[in-house]
Scaffold this active site. Structure first.
Site: not given
Length: 494
Positions: A274, A348
């Protein structure tokens, strides 16, 4: 220490507290009600202030008066209730706003007047006082330490104080304190809360509330074949954990419900790292797991006649020579293989193994909640959770629970055409698709692992953390979702 809440029946303007909080319906004037009493006690300055502030009791309006010893409360805070029907949602909000105001004026005690005739009002007001009084000050020292602590709260009702009302206030305090557990966990720094530490908190909460707690470490996860959780955590020096918490009521339960939480104690993005600005907020990527721990504490206090399981997948996503890579393919507890596309879509993967684990419990319902996608925040803003379900009747139940809890949630669709984006040339499925409809494709991926079990996925990426206080929520970790899930559970006991 959290605020201690008690119950009383007395004239609110005769209670010896630093702040008394009174809700005022729209249309208030200085010629009647509490405003008239304040004019009589404090003089025409009340009339001038009301006129200057144009206070009429509209929703979200507030006005306060210092009594300077003319009344027993040091300050009187009036909050507009608006013209609509007053419910327990408004009572909770009234109390939270009052407690937050009391904190702001360095009060040690606060009382809130519950509007008469409102169902569950006493419990909601106690919850609101605890939530509004919340502050995270663990790492302050010296001059940064608060000089005064809001330590006493009173819920004031009309009529006789009975056992049912006292029990409701006690339960409200316990539920509020449970939600504060979620807030604390999100606010803690990632060097203090990592997978093993998060599991320890769950174990401690279990001991405090009589819950059964099982923790699967690296060896146990490997033995079970939970390769997706292991993949996400393999670049970190901190090994993953799976936590399984169980509340079992006495007698025959009316159902079995499983709540699953994403517990990324820090998410750097892995090799798809990120950008630095804002990365410090990734300590809150375990908001779903924090909610599940808080929910299990609240369930233990509420004692519903339903069996409730909390399943948490805890990992740390770090860039390292051992970190998983785009293009890798891993098996899963479910058995199918997954091609990795973006290592920053790790949540996920953790949830996929947790959902397969939850499915094996043969529940009547699975609810997962996770700070999953920025796409959901783009769609709904920072104060609303998006949810998806494979059963429309279940979606309606969650929608009703959220409304009853006063938490903002909005249903998003499971658009089948977008499922093609998850097709892989090399494995059974890819874990991400194109950026468009990102919250939907994430939900479609998760659906692959729940089978035919009734299921709801709640994306709390927006409201799990707040950059300023609002409503019943604090700055930082909010615990958004816990009240809705508790309402959903209570709805299964009827």
């Amino acid at each position: 220490m959290p605020i201690k809440v008690n119950l009383a029946s007395s004239d609110p303007l005769s209670v010896a507290v630093d702040v008394v909080v009174i809700g005022v319906p729209e249309g208030a004037s200085t010629g009647e009600g509490v405003l008239a009493r304040l004019v009589a006690a404090l003089g025409e300055s009340v009339t001038h202030q009301v006129k200057r502030d144009d206070f009429t009791g509209k929703r979200d309006q507030s006005i306060d008066f210092a009594t300077h010893g003319a009344l027993k409360p040091g300050r009187v805070l009036l909050i507009g209730l608006g013209s609509g029907k007053v419910t327990d949602v408004e009572c909770r909000l009234l109390a939270a706003k009052g407690a937050r105001f009391a904190n702001g004026v360095r009060a040690e005690s606060v009382a809130v007047v519950v509007p008469p005739g409102v169902e569950r009002a006493e419990r909601a007001a106690a919850e609101g006082l605890v939530l509004g009084a919340y502050r995270f000050t663990r790492y302050f020292t010296g001059d940064r330490l608060p000089k005064v602590e809001l330590s006493r709260g009173t819920v004031i009702i009309e009529g006789k104080v009975g056992k049912a009302a006292r029990d409701a206030v006690a339960l409200g305090q316990q539920v509020g304190e449970a939600i504060c557990v979620a807030r604390d966990l999100v606010n803690e720094p990632p060097n203090e809360v990592y997978p093993e530490a998060l599991a320890r908190v769950a174990v401690d909460v279990g001991k405090q509330h009589g819950l059964k707690v099982t923790v699967l470490d690296k060896a146990a996860l490997t033995k079970r074949g939970m390769k997706l959780i292991m993949a996400v955590g393999q670049g970190s020096a901190r090994d993953p954990r799976l936590v399984h918490m169980v509340y079992a009521p006495p007698g025959k339960p009316k159902g079995k419900l499983v709540f699953v939480g994403k517990g990324l104690t820090f998410d750097s993005g892995g090799l798809c790292i990120k950008p630095a600005p804002g990365m410090e907020e990734m300590k809150g990527d375990m908001g779903g797991a924090a909610n599940v721990i808080a929910l299990m504490a609240a369930v233990a206090a509420a004692k519903p006649n339903v069996e409730v399981h909390g399943v948490i997948g805890a990992a740390e996503n770090m860039p390292d020579g051992a970190a998983y890579r785009p293009g890798d393919i891993f098996g899963s507890l479910d058995g199918r293989t997954v091609e990795i596309i973006n290592t920053d879509a790790e949540g996920r993967l953790v949830l996929a193994d947790c959902l397969a684990y939850a499915r094996a419990l043969k529940p009547d319902l699975i609810v997962d909640n996770a700070t999953l996608t920025g796409a959901c925040v783009v769609a709904l803003g920072p104060t609303v959770s998006g949810f998806f379900s494979n059963r429309e009747e279940l979606a309606e139940r969650l929608r009703s629970a959220a409304k009853a809890a006063g938490e903002s949630m909005w249903q998003l669709p499971l658009i089948e055409e977008l499922r093609d984006g998850l097709k892989s040339d090399w494995a059974d499925i890819k874990h991400t698709a194109d950026r468009w409809g990102g919250a939907i494709t994430a939900a479609l991926f998760l659906r692959e692992f729940v089978g035919d079990v009734p299921w709801v996925h709640v994306d709390i990426a927006g409201p799990s953390m707040a950059n300023k206080p609002y409503g019943i929520f604090s700055k930082g970790g909010t615990g958004h979702g816990v009240l809705t899930f508790l309402r959903l559970i209570e709805g299964f006991t009827g």
